[in-house]
Design a protein around this motif. Structure first.
Motif, PDB file in Angstrom:
ATOM      1  N   VAL A   7       0.906  -1.078   0.057  1.00  0.00           N
ATOM      2  CA  VAL A   7      -0.023   0.090  -0.167  1.00  0.00           C
ATOM      3  C   VAL A   7       0.847   1.192   0.060  1.00  0.00           C
ATOM      4  CG1 VAL A   7      -1.937   1.078   1.136  1.00  0.00           C
ATOM      5  CG2 VAL A   7      -1.603  -1.268   1.336  1.00  0.00           C
ATOM      6  N   LEU A   9       1.302   4.244  -0.063  1.00  0.00           N
ATOM      7  CA  LEU A   9       0.778   5.669   0.158  1.00  0.00           C
ATOM      8  C   LEU A   9       2.152   6.689   0.507  1.00  0.00           C
ATOM      9  CD1 LEU A   9      -2.085   4.778   2.359  1.00  0.00           C
ATOM     10  CD2 LEU A   9      -2.310   6.086   0.565  1.00  0.00           C
ATOM     11  N   ARG A  12       3.726   7.334   4.010  1.00  0.00           N
ATOM     12  CA  ARG A  12       3.224   6.202   5.055  1.00  0.00           C
ATOM     13  C   ARG A  12       2.989   4.784   4.312  1.00  0.00           C
ATOM     14  NH1 ARG A  12       0.707   9.785   3.500  1.00  0.00           N
ATOM     15  NH2 ARG A  12      -1.640   9.863   3.120  1.00  0.00           N
ATOM     16  N   TYR A  14       3.022   0.968   3.556  1.00  0.00           N
ATOM     17  CA  TYR A  14       3.053  -0.219   4.286  1.00  0.00           C
ATOM     18  C   TYR A  14       2.700  -1.425   3.481  1.00  0.00           C
ATOM     19  CZ  TYR A  14      -1.957   0.556   4.848  1.00  0.00           C
ATOM     20  OH  TYR A  14      -3.474   0.751   4.604  1.00  0.00           O
ATOM     21  N   VAL A 141      -6.948  -2.763   6.545  1.00  0.00           N
ATOM     22  CA  VAL A 141      -6.261  -1.984   5.256  1.00  0.00           C
ATOM     23  C   VAL A 141      -7.033  -0.545   4.879  1.00  0.00           C
ATOM     24  CG1 VAL A 141      -5.775  -2.135   2.879  1.00  0.00           C
ATOM     25  CG2 VAL A 141      -5.728  -4.177   4.348  1.00  0.00           C
ATOM     26  N   GLY A 142      -6.392   0.330   5.044  1.00  0.00           N
ATOM     27  CA  GLY A 142      -6.906   1.512   4.325  1.00  0.00           C
ATOM     28  C   GLY A 142      -7.101   2.706   5.565  1.00  0.00           C
ATOM     29  N   GLY A 143      -6.850   2.323   6.779  1.00  0.00           N
ATOM     30  CA  GLY A 143      -6.725   3.536   7.626  1.00  0.00           C
ATOM     31  C   GLY A 143      -8.051   4.217   8.213  1.00  0.00           C
ATOM     32  N   PHE A 159      -8.808   8.930  10.279  1.00  0.00           N
ATOM     33  CA  PHE A 159      -7.965   8.239   9.356  1.00  0.00           C
ATOM     34  C   PHE A 159      -6.453   8.055   9.838  1.00  0.00           C
ATOM     35  CE2 PHE A 159     -11.403   9.824   6.189  1.00  0.00           C
ATOM     36  CZ  PHE A 159     -11.538   8.874   5.669  1.00  0.00           C
ATOM     37  N   HIS A 160      -6.087   6.990   9.981  1.00  0.00           N
ATOM     38  CA  HIS A 160      -4.770   6.450  10.654  1.00  0.00           C
ATOM     39  C   HIS A 160      -4.295   5.326  10.080  1.00  0.00           C
ATOM     40  CE1 HIS A 160      -1.456   6.983  13.417  1.00  0.00           C
ATOM     41  NE2 HIS A 160      -1.716   6.135  14.076  1.00  0.00           N
ATOM     42  N   GLN A 161      -3.153   5.277   9.119  1.00  0.00           N
ATOM     43  CA  GLN A 161      -2.815   3.988   8.403  1.00  0.00           C
ATOM     44  C   GLN A 161      -1.965   3.366   9.384  1.00  0.00           C
ATOM     45  OE1 GLN A 161      -3.858   3.337   5.547  1.00  0.00           O
ATOM     46  NE2 GLN A 161      -4.829   5.284   4.923  1.00  0.00           N
ATOM     47  N   VAL A 231      -7.855   2.946  -2.008  1.00  0.00           N
ATOM     48  CA  VAL A 231      -7.555   3.828  -1.135  1.00  0.00           C
ATOM     49  C   VAL A 231      -6.344   4.591  -1.626  1.00  0.00           C
ATOM     50  CG1 VAL A 231      -6.290   3.809   1.224  1.00  0.00           C
ATOM     51  CG2 VAL A 231      -8.362   2.516   0.931  1.00  0.00           C
ATOM     52  N   GLU A 235      -7.683   8.414  -0.585  1.00  0.00           N
ATOM     53  CA  GLU A 235      -7.560   7.958   0.945  1.00  0.00           C
ATOM     54  C   GLU A 235      -8.694   8.435   1.870  1.00  0.00           C
ATOM     55  OE1 GLU A 235      -3.832   9.210   2.618  1.00  0.00           O
ATOM     56  OE2 GLU A 235      -4.222   8.143   4.172  1.00  0.00           O
TER      57      GLU A 235
END
Ligand SMILES: NC(=O)c1ccc[n+]([C@@H]2O[C@H](COP(=O)([O-])OP(=O)(O)OC[C@H]3O[C@@H](n4cnc5c(N)ncnc54)[C@H](O)[C@@H]3O)[C@@H](O)[C@H]2O)c1
Ligand SMILES: O=C(O)C(=O)C[C@@H](O)[C@H](O)[C@H](O)COP(=O)(O)O
Ligand SMILES: [Zn+2]
Length: 368
Positions: A7, A9, A12, A14, A141-143, A159-161, A231, A235
């Motif tokens: 992912v 992003l 960030r 991961y 997944v996706g925060g 929203f927190h990944q 995402v 996001e």
């Protein structure tokens, strides 16, 4: 046997690792993320009974200390009091800004622990170790993190990944059959919203998924790939991400109507909601008339509910259900928006859906 879905992003990025035996390798996976050899685990009592000792043993092999807080299981735990308890416990454990919180459990623990991590010291990193099918294919997944409010579902959150997701498919063997089936509601959602070939494959593989390791791995991987893809492009749910909400406008209202109790699990509500969204699409002439029956047939084949009367106890009437839908986060300027289908495998966000059609759909569904 382990698959990795990145992912990426910006700032960030991961990885989501998927496969059996990942808990036994958790120490090696987590150690590179740590400044000091310590993680704080949030879990629930049921999950702890099965998976906390193996996880701690794996972390211990790398010299990682792992205090744990086990909360009561179930949707009722996604509430303010449990958030307070979690945050106060993390602070009492001396969790610092550079430490790591680890969520071991289903979507309830993942959402709550992720939110606790988001607000603790204005944000500490967290790792998801999802142990339900639902959490492995979707919530880890996706925060999106958060809790329910007395006004509705997931109304408070952030929203927190995560920094890493370890989806050990071996943990699913201790899951109750009903919880496995409910998680499957989110799997079929992915086929319906964006991959007709995946839905068709699920029609064959879905009923035997639990006992078929390679098929299970494929179902989890494909769902995560689809979620990661969406995402990455959206996001914060400014547009396309709303497609992941297929079935949720109806599903969340039904969850609220049943008091977030085990009368209806989230994934069951999503499954029923996908069917209602398909029916609404067909009623509005947007989806071929035969498509909702195909969805219902698949739900029936995997043992998911196909009628509102499958929900134990009384439900409120159609107008009250419509009122509950008004707390949906897709509402704009007071107007409901629905994720509808043009085809199996093609969802879109519909504005200006006549409320009269929604009411009459709900009345018919309540009378079945
Ligand atoms: N953040 C997101 O993007 C997102 C996506 C989908 C769903 N969700 C949220 O996820 C929640 C539902 O998650 P869920 O279905 O995982 O429910 P859950 O976390 O309540 O888990 C279901 C039950 O399974 C038990 N359990 C978990 N893992 C187990 C295991 N390996 N063995 C035995 N028992 C186990 C739990 O104790 C619980 O009783 C809802 O609150 C929903 O809103 C969030
Ligand atoms: O990740 C998303 O985006 C989703 O919508 C996934 C859903 O399965 C999940 O239930 C999500 O929590 C719903 O979000 P909400 O904002 O509609 O409550
Ligand atoms: Zn969901």
């Amino acid at each position: 046997m382990t698959r990795t879905v990145p992912v990426p992003l910006p700032g960030r990025a991961y990885d989501v690792r998927i496969g059996p035996g990942l808990i036994a390798r958790a120490g090696g996976e987590v150690a590179p993320l740590l400044g000091r050899p310590r993680v704080a685990i949030l879990t629930d009592e049921t999950v702890a009974a099965h998976w906390l000792a193996p996880l701690r043993a794996a972390l211990g092999e790398e010299g990682i200390e792992a205090p744990a807080l086990a909360l009561p299981p179930g949707e009722g735990t996604k509430r303010w009091a449990m958030l307070e308890r979690s945050v106060e416990w993390l602070l009492a454990e001396g969790v610092e800004r550079d430490d790591l919180v680890l969520a071991l459990g289903g979507g309830v623990i993942g959402d709550l622990a992720g939110f606790a991590a988001a607000v603790l010291r204005r944000g500490v990193r967290f790792v998801q170790v999802p142990t339900t099918l639902l959490a492995q294919v979707d919530s880890s997944v996706g925060g999106k993190t958060g809790i329910n409010s007395s006004q509705g579902k997931n109304l408070v959150g952030a929203f927190h990944q995560p920094s890493l997701v370890l989806a050990d498919t071996g943990t699913l063997r201790t899951l109750a059959p009903r919880d496995f089936r409910a998680g499957y509601g989110e799997v079929l959602k992915y086929g319906l919203l964006g991959d007709a070939a995946f839905f068709e494959w699920l029609e064959g593989a879905g009923p035997g998924l639990r006992g078929d390791g390679p098929a299970l791995l494929r179902a989890v991987e494909r769902s995560v790939e689809m979620k990661a893809h969406i995402v990455l492009r959206d996001e914060r749910e400014a547009g396309e991400r709303a497609l992941l909400n297929l079935g949720h406008t109806f599903g969340h209202a039904l969850e609220a109507a049943t008091g977030y109790s085990d009368r209806l699990l989230h994934g069951e509500g999503v499954a029923l909601g996908c069917l209602l969204a398909a029916r609404l699409s067909a009623r509005l002439g947007l989806l071929p008339q035969e498509a909702p029956s195909r969805v219902a047939a698949h739900l029936g084949a995997v043992g998911l509910p196909t009628r509102l009367s499958a929900i134990p106890g009384a439900l409120p009437g159609a107008p009250a259900l419509l009122e509950l839908m008004r707390q949906d986060k897709k509402v704009r300027a007071g107007r409901l928006r629905f994720v509808l289908l043009r085809a199996i495998g093609e969802a879109f966000v519909a504005e200006n859906v006549p409320e009269g059609e929604v009411l009459s759909l709900l009345e018919d569904a309540l009378a079945e």
